[in-house]
Design a protein around this motif. Structure first.
Motif, mmCIF file in Angstrom:
data_model
loop_
_atom_site.group_PDB
_atom_site.id
_atom_site.type_symbol
_atom_site.label_atom_id
_atom_site.label_comp_id
_atom_site.label_asym_id
_atom_site.label_seq_id
_atom_site.Cartn_x
_atom_site.Cartn_y
_atom_site.Cartn_z
ATOM 1 N N MET A 176 1.459 -11.169 52.055
ATOM 2 C CA MET A 176 2.234 -11.755 50.946
ATOM 3 C C MET A 176 2.360 -13.268 51.131
ATOM 4 O O MET A 176 2.442 -13.757 52.254
ATOM 5 C CB MET A 176 3.614 -11.095 50.969
ATOM 6 N N ALA A 177 2.388 -13.980 50.034
ATOM 7 C CA ALA A 177 2.407 -15.443 50.113
ATOM 8 C C ALA A 177 3.722 -15.953 50.691
ATOM 9 O O ALA A 177 4.776 -15.340 50.515
ATOM 10 C CB ALA A 177 2.203 -16.015 48.715
ATOM 11 N N GLN A 178 3.611 -17.087 51.351
ATOM 12 C CA GLN A 178 4.788 -17.788 51.874
ATOM 13 C C GLN A 178 5.584 -18.362 50.679
ATOM 14 O O GLN A 178 4.999 -18.723 49.669
ATOM 15 C CB GLN A 178 4.236 -18.896 52.763
ATOM 16 N N ASP A 179 6.909 -18.426 50.812
ATOM 17 C CA ASP A 179 7.737 -19.004 49.743
ATOM 18 C C ASP A 179 7.488 -20.500 49.645
ATOM 19 O O ASP A 179 7.491 -21.199 50.657
ATOM 20 C CB ASP A 179 9.226 -18.803 50.055
ATOM 21 N N PHE A 180 7.313 -20.993 48.440
ATOM 22 C CA PHE A 180 7.188 -22.430 48.197
ATOM 23 C C PHE A 180 8.392 -22.922 47.405
ATOM 24 O O PHE A 180 8.671 -22.400 46.322
ATOM 25 C CB PHE A 180 5.928 -22.741 47.367
ATOM 26 N N ILE A 181 9.075 -23.920 47.929
ATOM 27 C CA ILE A 181 10.122 -24.596 47.172
ATOM 28 C C ILE A 181 9.496 -25.836 46.537
ATOM 29 O O ILE A 181 8.859 -26.646 47.220
ATOM 30 C CB ILE A 181 11.313 -24.966 48.074
ATOM 31 N N ALA A 182 9.678 -25.939 45.204
ATOM 32 C CA ALA A 182 8.981 -26.968 44.424
ATOM 33 C C ALA A 182 9.993 -27.816 43.646
ATOM 34 O O ALA A 182 10.321 -27.500 42.500
ATOM 35 C CB ALA A 182 8.003 -26.291 43.457
ATOM 36 N N PRO A 183 10.497 -28.892 44.249
ATOM 37 C CA PRO A 183 11.438 -29.744 43.517
ATOM 38 C C PRO A 183 10.780 -30.328 42.266
ATOM 39 O O PRO A 183 9.650 -30.827 42.333
ATOM 40 C CB PRO A 183 11.785 -30.848 44.521
ATOM 41 N N SER A 184 11.478 -30.253 41.135
ATOM 42 C CA SER A 184 10.980 -30.851 39.898
ATOM 43 C C SER A 184 11.480 -32.285 39.818
ATOM 44 O O SER A 184 12.682 -32.529 39.702
ATOM 45 C CB SER A 184 11.471 -30.073 38.679
ATOM 46 N N ILE A 185 10.532 -33.228 39.837
ATOM 47 C CA ILE A 185 10.929 -34.641 39.864
ATOM 48 C C ILE A 185 11.509 -35.099 38.539
ATOM 49 O O ILE A 185 11.987 -36.227 38.438
ATOM 50 C CB ILE A 185 9.765 -35.555 40.308
ATOM 51 N N LEU A 186 11.505 -34.212 37.535
ATOM 52 C CA LEU A 186 12.148 -34.556 36.263
ATOM 53 C C LEU A 186 13.597 -34.998 36.482
ATOM 54 O O LEU A 186 14.107 -35.840 35.749
ATOM 55 C CB LEU A 186 12.111 -33.325 35.340
ATOM 56 N N SER A 187 14.245 -34.438 37.490
ATOM 57 C CA SER A 187 15.652 -34.778 37.743
ATOM 58 C C SER A 187 15.821 -35.820 38.847
ATOM 59 O O SER A 187 16.948 -36.107 39.260
ATOM 60 C CB SER A 187 16.439 -33.510 38.119
ATOM 61 N N ALA A 188 14.698 -36.375 39.330
ATOM 62 C CA ALA A 188 14.800 -37.403 40.373
ATOM 63 C C ALA A 188 15.209 -38.742 39.756
ATOM 64 O O ALA A 188 15.199 -38.911 38.537
ATOM 65 C CB ALA A 188 13.452 -37.546 41.087
ATOM 66 N N ASP A 189 15.530 -39.690 40.619
ATOM 67 C CA ASP A 189 15.812 -41.065 40.182
ATOM 68 C C ASP A 189 14.462 -41.763 40.037
ATOM 69 O O ASP A 189 13.828 -42.114 41.029
ATOM 70 C CB ASP A 189 16.695 -41.744 41.246
ATOM 71 N N PHE A 190 14.014 -41.964 38.804
ATOM 72 C CA PHE A 190 12.667 -42.505 38.581
ATOM 73 C C PHE A 190 12.517 -43.941 39.095
ATOM 74 O O PHE A 190 11.410 -44.378 39.400
ATOM 75 C CB PHE A 190 12.290 -42.428 37.096
ATOM 76 N N ALA A 191 13.603 -44.649 39.210
ATOM 77 C CA ALA A 191 13.511 -46.021 39.728
ATOM 78 C C ALA A 191 13.195 -46.027 41.227
ATOM 79 O O ALA A 191 12.785 -47.054 41.762
ATOM 80 C CB ALA A 191 14.813 -46.772 39.458
ATOM 81 N N ARG A 192 13.393 -44.873 41.884
ATOM 82 C CA ARG A 192 13.127 -44.766 43.326
ATOM 83 C C ARG A 192 12.261 -43.542 43.590
ATOM 84 O O ARG A 192 12.478 -42.799 44.540
ATOM 85 C CB ARG A 192 14.445 -44.605 44.105
ATOM 86 N N LEU A 193 11.261 -43.305 42.732
ATOM 87 C CA LEU A 193 10.574 -42.006 42.756
ATOM 88 C C LEU A 193 9.868 -41.713 44.081
ATOM 89 O O LEU A 193 9.980 -40.601 44.611
ATOM 90 C CB LEU A 193 9.581 -41.918 41.592
ATOM 91 N N GLY A 194 9.138 -42.699 44.618
ATOM 92 C CA GLY A 194 8.410 -42.450 45.870
ATOM 93 C C GLY A 194 9.347 -42.021 46.988
ATOM 94 O O GLY A 194 9.079 -41.056 47.716
ATOM 95 N N GLU A 195 10.450 -42.744 47.087
ATOM 96 C CA GLU A 195 11.444 -42.440 48.130
ATOM 97 C C GLU A 195 12.058 -41.045 47.908
ATOM 98 O O GLU A 195 12.235 -40.275 48.860
ATOM 99 C CB GLU A 195 12.536 -43.508 48.025
ATOM 100 N N GLU A 196 12.358 -40.715 46.658
ATOM 101 C CA GLU A 196 12.928 -39.399 46.341
ATOM 102 C C GLU A 196 11.970 -38.284 46.769
ATOM 103 O O GLU A 196 12.375 -37.290 47.388
ATOM 104 C CB GLU A 196 13.181 -39.289 44.834
ATOM 105 N N VAL A 197 10.683 -38.456 46.458
ATOM 106 C CA VAL A 197 9.695 -37.429 46.813
ATOM 107 C C VAL A 197 9.562 -37.345 48.337
ATOM 108 O O VAL A 197 9.548 -36.244 48.908
ATOM 109 C CB VAL A 197 8.341 -37.706 46.117
ATOM 110 N N ASP A 198 9.507 -38.487 49.001
ATOM 111 C CA ASP A 198 9.448 -38.479 50.476
ATOM 112 C C ASP A 198 10.639 -37.699 51.045
ATOM 113 O O ASP A 198 10.494 -36.918 51.991
ATOM 114 C CB ASP A 198 9.514 -39.910 51.033
#
Ligand code: DX5
Ligand code: ZN
Length: 230
Positions: free
Chosen positions: A1-23
């Motif tokens: 069975m596949a491992q669980d993947f948690i996938a944050p949706s960047i739609l709710s991130a702070d777009f002015a700091r997107l790279g940092e939010e994703v990191d």
């Protein structure tokens, strides 16, 4: 069975700091980056395109990027996202005149392909393309906005999709998108999902100046997921 993947949706991130939010969400243990593309035509909202996907790659993001296209038409933009570094590209069957052709186009561009089902869209769209999908994404809200409540009938639909995947014998990710939080993620996994998109449930938490705020919420999600076997 596949491992669980948690996938944050960047739609709710702070777009002015997107790279940092994703990191930060990746450092906190997220597995893949969910990237919502809206066109103010197929859905009543306008978000981000291939330039931003490419910018995340140039920033140094190496995790899979899961591009959820809420655009119509679909085909014109697929090669642009492939060139921009997309890993998965999923689209809504209502938005493509030729579903089989679009799935092949995504594969030919070197990406994994998936179909997305709105709450009222039947899974019968899968009938003749199970051999061409790598991901099935079930919407548990109507697409267009973050922060909506999980629609409970998505749980029955997850069970139906899981049965189809198991019967196919293929490795197909079953992703859920909309209203996923730490307090409902366990029952969503129990219904068959293995990939969990969460926007406001992750980025909406804690204070921006707290660099570790995502550790707590992603940790809570992992604990809840670990409580459910397969
Ligand atoms: C909605 C998008 C979702 C959205 C989910 O159309 O596809 O990915 O970001 O947001 P939450 O988790 O806040 O419901
Ligand atoms: Zn999405």
């Amino acid at each position: 069975m596949a491992q669980d993947f948690i996938a944050p949706s960047i739609l709710s991130a702070d777009f002015a700091r997107l790279g940092e939010e994703v990191d930060q969400v990746l450092a906190a243990g997220a597995d893949i980056v969910h990237f919502d593309v809206m066109d103010n035509h197929y859905v009543p909202n306008l978000t981000i395109g291939p330039l931003i996907c490419e910018a995340l790659r140039k920033h140094g993001v190496t995790a899979p990027i899961d591009v959820h296209l809420m655009v119509k038409p679909v085909d014109r933009i697929v090669p642009d996202f492939a060139a921009a570094g997309a890993s998965y590209i999923t689209f809504h069957p209502e938005a493509s005149e030729h579903i089989d052709r679009t799935l092949q186009l995504i594969h030919n561009e070197g990406c994994k392909a998936g179909l997305v089902f709105n709450p009222a869209t039947p899974l019968s769209h899968l009938d003749y393309v199970m051999d061409k999908v790598d991901m099935i994404l079930l919407m548990s809200v109507n697409p267009g906005f973050g922060g909506q409540s999980f629609i409970p009938s998505a749980l029955d639909k997850l069970r139906e999709a899981r049965a189809r995947i198991d019967a196919s014998g293929r490795e197909i990710r079953l992703e859920i998108d909309g209203g996923v939080k730490a307090d409902n993620i366990a029952e969503i996994k129990a219904a068959g999902a293995d990939t969990f998109v969460s926007g406001s449930g992750i980025f909406g938490k804690g204070r921006a100046e707290d660099r570790n705020r995502y550790d707590t919420i992603i940790g809570e999600m992992r604990t809840a997921l670990a409580s459910v076997g397969r």
